[in-house]
Design a protein around this motif. Structure first.
Motif, PDB file in Angstrom:
ATOM      1  N   SER A   6       0.785  -1.179   0.119  1.00 35.28           N
ATOM      2  CA  SER A   6       0.107   0.083   0.060  1.00 35.28           C
ATOM      3  C   SER A   6       0.712   1.347   0.174  1.00 35.28           C
ATOM      4  CB  SER A   6      -1.015  -0.167   1.148  1.00 35.28           C
ATOM      5  OG  SER A   6      -0.253   0.116   2.412  1.00 35.28           O
ATOM      6  N   GLU A   7       0.378   2.374  -0.095  1.00 41.22           N
ATOM      7  CA  GLU A   7       0.937   3.717  -0.154  1.00 41.22           C
ATOM      8  C   GLU A   7       1.527   4.022   1.212  1.00 41.22           C
ATOM      9  OE1 GLU A   7       1.694   5.708  -2.627  1.00 41.22           O
ATOM     10  OE2 GLU A   7       0.456   4.652  -3.943  1.00 41.22           O
ATOM     11  N   ALA A   8       0.781   3.498   2.291  1.00 45.55           N
ATOM     12  CA  ALA A   8       1.190   3.658   3.713  1.00 45.55           C
ATOM     13  C   ALA A   8       2.499   2.784   3.795  1.00 45.55           C
ATOM     14  CB  ALA A   8      -0.052   3.265   4.697  1.00 45.55           C
ATOM     15  N   ASP A   9       2.712   1.683   3.304  1.00 45.68           N
ATOM     16  CA  ASP A   9       3.831   0.956   3.177  1.00 45.68           C
ATOM     17  C   ASP A   9       4.900   1.615   2.628  1.00 45.68           C
ATOM     18  OD1 ASP A   9       2.320  -1.140   4.731  1.00 45.68           O
ATOM     19  OD2 ASP A   9       2.092  -2.289   2.786  1.00 45.68           O
ATOM     20  N   ILE A  10       4.787   2.145   1.581  1.00 47.01           N
ATOM     21  CA  ILE A  10       5.793   3.100   0.726  1.00 47.01           C
ATOM     22  C   ILE A  10       6.219   4.360   1.565  1.00 47.01           C
ATOM     23  CG2 ILE A  10       6.056   4.483  -1.138  1.00 47.01           C
ATOM     24  CD1 ILE A  10       6.042   1.510  -1.818  1.00 47.01           C
ATOM     25  N   LYS A  11       5.415   5.099   2.162  1.00 45.05           N
ATOM     26  CA  LYS A  11       5.745   6.020   3.055  1.00 45.05           C
ATOM     27  C   LYS A  11       6.528   5.553   4.217  1.00 45.05           C
ATOM     28  CE  LYS A  11       3.425  10.181   5.437  1.00 45.05           C
ATOM     29  NZ  LYS A  11       4.393  10.201   6.232  1.00 45.05           N
ATOM     30  N   LEU A  12       5.996   4.552   5.096  1.00 43.27           N
ATOM     31  CA  LEU A  12       6.899   3.847   5.998  1.00 43.27           C
ATOM     32  C   LEU A  12       8.210   3.616   5.616  1.00 43.27           C
ATOM     33  CD1 LEU A  12       6.829   2.758   9.053  1.00 43.27           C
ATOM     34  CD2 LEU A  12       6.296   0.434   8.019  1.00 43.27           C
ATOM     35  N   LEU A  13       8.272   2.686   4.453  1.00 39.38           N
ATOM     36  CA  LEU A  13       9.644   2.708   3.870  1.00 39.38           C
ATOM     37  C   LEU A  13      10.412   3.768   3.735  1.00 39.38           C
ATOM     38  CD1 LEU A  13      11.650   0.801   2.669  1.00 39.38           C
ATOM     39  CD2 LEU A  13      10.503   0.959   0.429  1.00 39.38           C
ATOM     40  N   PRO A  44       7.670  13.704  -0.400  1.00 40.13           N
ATOM     41  CA  PRO A  44       6.661  13.302  -1.343  1.00 40.13           C
ATOM     42  C   PRO A  44       6.977  12.737  -2.793  1.00 40.13           C
ATOM     43  CG  PRO A  44       6.147  15.315   0.024  1.00 40.13           C
ATOM     44  CD  PRO A  44       7.600  14.833   0.047  1.00 40.13           C
ATOM     45  N   GLN A  45       8.050  13.416  -3.226  1.00 42.72           N
ATOM     46  CA  GLN A  45       8.753  12.982  -4.490  1.00 42.72           C
ATOM     47  C   GLN A  45       9.314  11.482  -4.439  1.00 42.72           C
ATOM     48  OE1 GLN A  45      11.718  16.286  -5.378  1.00 42.72           O
ATOM     49  NE2 GLN A  45      10.362  16.936  -7.025  1.00 42.72           N
ATOM     50  N   LEU A  46       9.881  11.234  -3.252  1.00 39.08           N
ATOM     51  CA  LEU A  46      10.245   9.856  -3.043  1.00 39.08           C
ATOM     52  C   LEU A  46       9.085   8.798  -2.878  1.00 39.08           C
ATOM     53  CD1 LEU A  46      13.336  10.627  -0.954  1.00 39.08           C
ATOM     54  CD2 LEU A  46      13.474   9.634  -3.065  1.00 39.08           C
ATOM     55  N   TYR A  47       8.095   9.310  -2.262  1.00 43.24           N
ATOM     56  CA  TYR A  47       6.849   8.504  -1.860  1.00 43.24           C
ATOM     57  C   TYR A  47       6.415   8.020  -3.688  1.00 43.24           C
ATOM     58  CZ  TYR A  47       6.650  10.448   2.677  1.00 43.24           C
ATOM     59  OH  TYR A  47       7.010  10.882   3.876  1.00 43.24           O
ATOM     60  N   ASP A  48       6.375   9.078  -4.316  1.00 45.76           N
ATOM     61  CA  ASP A  48       5.939   8.870  -5.903  1.00 45.76           C
ATOM     62  C   ASP A  48       6.629   8.121  -6.500  1.00 45.76           C
ATOM     63  OD1 ASP A  48       3.664  10.424  -5.151  1.00 45.76           O
ATOM     64  OD2 ASP A  48       4.392  12.221  -6.293  1.00 45.76           O
ATOM     65  N   PHE A  49       8.174   8.137  -6.162  1.00 47.31           N
ATOM     66  CA  PHE A  49       9.166   7.464  -7.084  1.00 47.31           C
ATOM     67  C   PHE A  49       8.748   5.860  -6.732  1.00 47.31           C
ATOM     68  CE2 PHE A  49      13.371   5.490  -7.299  1.00 47.31           C
ATOM     69  CZ  PHE A  49      13.444   5.920  -8.333  1.00 47.31           C
ATOM     70  N   TRP A  50       8.953   5.529  -5.586  1.00 46.27           N
ATOM     71  CA  TRP A  50       8.924   4.188  -4.856  1.00 46.27           C
ATOM     72  C   TRP A  50       7.490   3.605  -5.312  1.00 46.27           C
ATOM     73  CZ3 TRP A  50      12.790   1.201  -5.056  1.00 46.27           C
ATOM     74  CH2 TRP A  50      14.052   1.669  -4.593  1.00 46.27           C
ATOM     75  N   SER A  51       6.492   4.306  -5.213  1.00 52.44           N
ATOM     76  CA  SER A  51       5.199   3.867  -5.590  1.00 52.44           C
ATOM     77  C   SER A  51       5.104   3.385  -6.916  1.00 52.44           C
ATOM     78  CB  SER A  51       4.078   4.889  -5.087  1.00 52.44           C
ATOM     79  OG  SER A  51       2.994   4.679  -5.373  1.00 52.44           O
ATOM     80  N   GLY A  52       5.596   4.258  -7.783  1.00 52.28           N
ATOM     81  CA  GLY A  52       5.696   3.877  -9.162  1.00 52.28           C
ATOM     82  C   GLY A  52       6.450   2.532  -9.486  1.00 52.28           C
ATOM     83  N   ILE A  53       7.600   2.471  -8.698  1.00 48.05           N
ATOM     84  CA  ILE A  53       8.253   1.245  -8.918  1.00 48.05           C
ATOM     85  C   ILE A  53       7.671  -0.031  -8.329  1.00 48.05           C
ATOM     86  CG2 ILE A  53      10.640   0.047  -8.238  1.00 48.05           C
ATOM     87  CD1 ILE A  53      11.821   2.792  -8.568  1.00 48.05           C
ATOM     88  N   LEU A  54       7.159   0.169  -7.162  1.00 49.94           N
ATOM     89  CA  LEU A  54       6.699  -1.174  -6.368  1.00 49.94           C
ATOM     90  C   LEU A  54       5.065  -1.399  -6.617  1.00 49.94           C
ATOM     91  CD1 LEU A  54       8.948  -0.606  -3.226  1.00 49.94           C
ATOM     92  CD2 LEU A  54       9.498  -2.062  -5.254  1.00 49.94           C
ATOM     93  N   LEU A  55       4.260  -0.359  -6.574  1.00 52.94           N
ATOM     94  CA  LEU A  55       3.112  -0.431  -6.714  1.00 52.94           C
ATOM     95  C   LEU A  55       2.444  -0.254  -8.223  1.00 52.94           C
ATOM     96  CD1 LEU A  55       1.973   1.363  -3.482  1.00 52.94           C
ATOM     97  CD2 LEU A  55       2.471  -1.108  -4.011  1.00 52.94           C
TER      98      LEU A  55
END
Length: 125
Positions: A6-13, A44-55
């Motif tokens: 989830s997005e919450a997991d990305i934010k935590l990571l 927030p840019q990093l959340y979007d970056f990793w969300s794109g890669i992983l989700l």
């Protein structure tokens, strides 16, 4: 231990990883003194970056590599970045997406290291 789903997991990571980076005596000066990262803008840019890669989301719009060209980074920096990333993933997550996160981080590090090497720096990974 849960996987990254989830997005919450990305934010935590991302948050936990950059807490480690900011506490690290090798990496923190590069981020905070040399690059002078504005964390309120950058996270927030990093959340979007990793969300794109992983989700598979497609929110990230940027070119991360050029910002790294002027930084005084070496093999030790890349190795420490990767070690902290792996430790953060392993502390919070387990599963195929967590494994993918580590594979992608290693790949990103290798690409950056290779490209920086082509700019006259030694290859670092």
């Amino acid at each position: 231990m849960p996987d990254i789903i989830s997005e919450a997991d990305i934010k935590l990571l991302v948050d936990r990883f950059y807490e480690r980076v900011n506490a690290d005596p090798l990496l923190s000066p590069v981020f905070n003194e040399v690059a002078q990262v504005d964390w309120s803008h950058h996270l927030p840019q990093l959340y979007d970056f990793w969300s794109g890669i992983l989700l598979g989301t497609a929110r990230y719009r940027g070119r991360p590599f050029p910002k790294h060209i002027p930084l005084p980074i070496s093999a030790a920096h890349f190795q420490q970045w990767l070690a902290l990333f792996f430790a953060t993933v392993d502390a919070h997550f387990a599963g195929p997406v967590a494994d993918q996160a580590k594979l992608r981080a290693r790949s990103i590090g290798q690409v950056f290291a290779s490209r920086l090497g082509q700019l006259g720096r030694p290859s670092v990974l």
